[in-house]
Write a protein that holds these residues in place. Structure first.
Motif, PDB file in Angstrom:
ATOM      1  N   ASP A  98      52.440  50.926   3.840  1.00 23.05           N
ATOM      2  CA  ASP A  98      51.620  51.975   3.341  1.00 23.05           C
ATOM      3  C   ASP A  98      52.291  53.429   3.700  1.00 23.05           C
ATOM      4  OD1 ASP A  98      49.902  49.853   2.457  1.00 23.05           O
ATOM      5  OD2 ASP A  98      48.471  49.981   4.066  1.00 23.05           O
ATOM      6  N   LYS A  99      52.559  53.465   4.847  1.00 17.42           N
ATOM      7  CA  LYS A  99      53.127  54.997   5.178  1.00 17.42           C
ATOM      8  C   LYS A  99      54.207  55.531   4.268  1.00 17.42           C
ATOM      9  CE  LYS A  99      54.249  57.614   8.840  1.00 17.42           C
ATOM     10  NZ  LYS A  99      53.447  59.006   8.438  1.00 17.42           N
ATOM     11  N   LEU A 100      55.152  54.447   3.860  1.00 22.03           N
ATOM     12  CA  LEU A 100      56.196  54.688   2.892  1.00 22.03           C
ATOM     13  C   LEU A 100      55.699  54.729   1.433  1.00 22.03           C
ATOM     14  CD1 LEU A 100      58.922  52.708   4.699  1.00 22.03           C
ATOM     15  CD2 LEU A 100      58.778  55.162   4.527  1.00 22.03           C
ATOM     16  N   GLY A 101      54.664  54.177   1.258  1.00 14.60           N
ATOM     17  CA  GLY A 101      54.405  54.130  -0.113  1.00 14.60           C
ATOM     18  C   GLY A 101      54.905  53.206  -0.958  1.00 14.60           C
ATOM     19  N   CYS A 102      54.979  52.006  -0.392  1.00 16.61           N
ATOM     20  CA  CYS A 102      55.811  51.082  -1.117  1.00 16.61           C
ATOM     21  C   CYS A 102      55.439  49.686  -1.022  1.00 16.61           C
ATOM     22  CB  CYS A 102      57.325  50.817  -0.763  1.00 16.61           C
ATOM     23  SG  CYS A 102      57.638  50.521   1.023  1.00 16.61           S
ATOM     24  N   SER A 103      55.638  48.572  -1.505  1.00 14.90           N
ATOM     25  CA  SER A 103      55.329  47.251  -1.300  1.00 14.90           C
ATOM     26  C   SER A 103      55.984  46.797   0.131  1.00 14.90           C
ATOM     27  CB  SER A 103      56.049  46.456  -2.302  1.00 14.90           C
ATOM     28  OG  SER A 103      57.079  46.099  -2.363  1.00 14.90           O
ATOM     29  N   VAL A 104      55.597  45.499   0.529  1.00 15.05           N
ATOM     30  CA  VAL A 104      56.232  45.235   1.655  1.00 15.05           C
ATOM     31  C   VAL A 104      57.375  44.639   1.719  1.00 15.05           C
ATOM     32  CG1 VAL A 104      53.946  44.579   2.918  1.00 15.05           C
ATOM     33  CG2 VAL A 104      55.001  42.886   1.316  1.00 15.05           C
ATOM     34  N   GLN A 105      57.767  44.286   0.356  1.00 16.46           N
ATOM     35  CA  GLN A 105      59.241  43.547   0.096  1.00 16.46           C
ATOM     36  C   GLN A 105      60.331  44.388   0.653  1.00 16.46           C
ATOM     37  OE1 GLN A 105      59.687  40.658  -0.734  1.00 16.46           O
ATOM     38  NE2 GLN A 105      62.102  40.986  -0.446  1.00 16.46           N
ATOM     39  N   PRO A 106      60.463  45.947   0.612  1.00 15.39           N
ATOM     40  CA  PRO A 106      61.584  46.570   1.128  1.00 15.39           C
ATOM     41  C   PRO A 106      61.666  46.408   2.878  1.00 15.39           C
ATOM     42  CG  PRO A 106      60.417  47.834  -0.580  1.00 15.39           C
ATOM     43  CD  PRO A 106      59.580  46.603  -0.247  1.00 15.39           C
ATOM     44  N   ILE A 107      60.531  46.316   3.259  1.00 14.25           N
ATOM     45  CA  ILE A 107      60.295  46.373   4.557  1.00 14.25           C
ATOM     46  C   ILE A 107      60.779  45.252   5.292  1.00 14.25           C
ATOM     47  CG2 ILE A 107      58.718  46.660   6.662  1.00 14.25           C
ATOM     48  CD1 ILE A 107      58.824  49.208   4.750  1.00 14.25           C
ATOM     49  N   TYR A 108      60.384  43.938   4.457  1.00  9.74           N
ATOM     50  CA  TYR A 108      60.851  42.803   4.951  1.00  9.74           C
ATOM     51  C   TYR A 108      62.365  42.696   4.784  1.00  9.74           C
ATOM     52  CZ  TYR A 108      56.410  40.466   5.618  1.00  9.74           C
ATOM     53  OH  TYR A 108      55.156  40.361   6.272  1.00  9.74           O
ATOM     54  N   SER A 109      63.009  43.379   3.832  1.00  6.97           N
ATOM     55  CA  SER A 109      64.492  43.212   3.745  1.00  6.97           C
ATOM     56  C   SER A 109      65.421  43.885   4.937  1.00  6.97           C
ATOM     57  CB  SER A 109      64.833  43.855   2.245  1.00  6.97           C
ATOM     58  OG  SER A 109      64.614  45.143   2.463  1.00  6.97           O
ATOM     59  N   TYR A 110      64.553  44.898   5.572  1.00  8.22           N
ATOM     60  CA  TYR A 110      65.222  45.261   6.926  1.00  8.22           C
ATOM     61  C   TYR A 110      64.683  44.758   7.987  1.00  8.22           C
ATOM     62  CZ  TYR A 110      67.108  48.949   3.615  1.00  8.22           C
ATOM     63  OH  TYR A 110      67.684  49.608   2.735  1.00  8.22           O
ATOM     64  N   CYS A 111      63.565  44.096   7.898  1.00  7.08           N
ATOM     65  CA  CYS A 111      62.869  43.653   9.187  1.00  7.08           C
ATOM     66  C   CYS A 111      62.485  42.245   8.966  1.00  7.08           C
ATOM     67  CB  CYS A 111      61.738  44.395   9.568  1.00  7.08           C
ATOM     68  SG  CYS A 111      61.740  46.026   9.638  1.00  7.08           S
ATOM     69  N   SER A 112      63.650  41.197   8.942  1.00  5.60           N
ATOM     70  CA  SER A 112      63.546  39.933   8.907  1.00  5.60           C
ATOM     71  C   SER A 112      62.617  39.290  10.090  1.00  5.60           C
ATOM     72  CB  SER A 112      64.736  39.343   8.899  1.00  5.60           C
ATOM     73  OG  SER A 112      65.656  39.487   9.923  1.00  5.60           O
ATOM     74  N   ASN A 113      62.619  40.035  11.125  1.00  2.00           N
ATOM     75  CA  ASN A 113      61.674  39.713  12.312  1.00  2.00           C
ATOM     76  C   ASN A 113      61.247  40.782  13.181  1.00  2.00           C
ATOM     77  OD1 ASN A 113      63.602  40.231  14.712  1.00  2.00           O
ATOM     78  ND2 ASN A 113      64.512  38.585  14.050  1.00  2.00           N
ATOM     79  N   MET A 114      59.983  40.886  13.565  1.00  3.66           N
ATOM     80  CA  MET A 114      59.784  42.318  14.308  1.00  3.66           C
ATOM     81  C   MET A 114      60.565  42.441  15.605  1.00  3.66           C
ATOM     82  SD  MET A 114      57.464  43.626  12.740  1.00  3.66           S
ATOM     83  CE  MET A 114      56.533  44.476  13.648  1.00  3.66           C
ATOM     84  N   GLU A 115      61.048  41.477  16.109  1.00  2.00           N
ATOM     85  CA  GLU A 115      62.041  41.777  17.521  1.00  2.00           C
ATOM     86  C   GLU A 115      63.014  42.686  17.117  1.00  2.00           C
ATOM     87  OE1 GLU A 115      61.661  41.947  21.156  1.00  2.00           O
ATOM     88  OE2 GLU A 115      60.458  40.370  20.145  1.00  2.00           O
TER      89      GLU A 115
END
Length: 189
Positions: A34-51
Motif C-alpha cells: 500500500d505504501k509503495l502503491g503496488c501489488s503484494v507480488q513485488p514485495i514477496y519477490s524481495y521478502c520470501s520470508n519476514m525474517e
C-alpha cells in the motif's frame, strides 16, 4: 505511463517508514505494498520470508541510529553526550529504539558480548584519557553506563513517559559519579 519498478531498497525504506511511525507489528506485506502503491507480488519477490526483511530493517535502523547519535554528540564531552543522545533517541524514536534494542539477540551470551557489540573503542579511549582511568577501568565504567542508560531508555521508549529531561540527565550524572567512585575505590584497595 510506464510502471515503476519496485526495488529491494524501496521495500526496505517503506518498511522502515512504517516501523518508525507505527511499530514493527504494522510491517506486513500488505502495508508495504500500500505504501509503495503496488501489488503484494513485488514485495514477496524481495521478502520470501519476514525474517529476512526484519534483518534488513534492523540493519537500516542501526544505520539511522548511528547517524542520529553522531549528529547529537558533543565532541568535547563524548561520553556523557552519548548517554544523553541515546535517551533522546529513545524518546523521539521509540518505535525504532524498540525495534533495534528490544529485539531477541542470539549473539549476546554475556555482558562482555553486549559491550563488544554496543560500544566503541573510541568512547573507552576518551573515558580513559579524560578521567585518567586505565582502559579496563574505562571499559567497566562504559559498560555500567550502557546498562544504566539502556534501562532508562527502555522506560522512555515503552511508556508515554513525560519525565523531564533535566531529571533524566541528573539521574545519568548521579549514576556515572557513583560508578566512577566505585571504580576508583576498588583501584585504591
Amino acid at each position: 505511463m510506464p510502471k515503476q519498478k519496485i526495488t529491494r531498497e524501496m521495500v526496505i525504506e517503506a518498511a522502515f517508514d512504517i516501523a518508525r511511525r507505527e511499530g514493527m507489528e504494522k510491517v506486513i506485506v500488505k502495508n508495504i505494498a500500500d505504501k509503495l502503491g503496488c501489488s503484494v507480488q513485488p514485495i514477496y519477490s524481495y521478502c520470501s520470508n519476514m525474517e529476512g526483511l526484519k534483518e534488513a530493517l534492523t540493519e537500516r535502523t542501526g544505520t539511522f541510529m548511528k547517524e542520529y547519535l553522531a549528529a547529537h554528540i558533543e565532541k568535547k564531552d563524548y561520553f556523557r553526550s552519548m548517554g544523553r543522545a541515546q535517551l533522546r533517541f529513545a524518546r523521539e524514536e521509540p518505535q525504532l529504539f524498540q525495534l533495534y534494542f528490544l529485539r531477541r539477540r542470539s549473539d549476546i551470551h554475556s555482558l562482555q558480548d553486549l559491550y563488544s557489540k554496543e560500544s566503541s573503542r573510541e568512547v573507552a579511549k576518551f573515558i580513559s584519557d579524560t578521567l585518567q582511568l586505565t582502559m579496563a577501568q574505562a571499559e567497566q565504567l562504559h559498560l555500567h553506563m550502557i546498562i544504566y542508560t539502556m534501562g532508562i531508555a527502555s522506560i522512555l521508549a515503552t511508556s508515554c513517559s513525560h519525565i523531564p529531561e533535566e531529571e533524566l540527565m541528573t539521574q545519568l550524572e548521579t549514576a556515572c559519579d557513583a560508578f566512577l567512585a566505585e571504580i576508583r575505590r576498588k583501584n585504591n584497595e
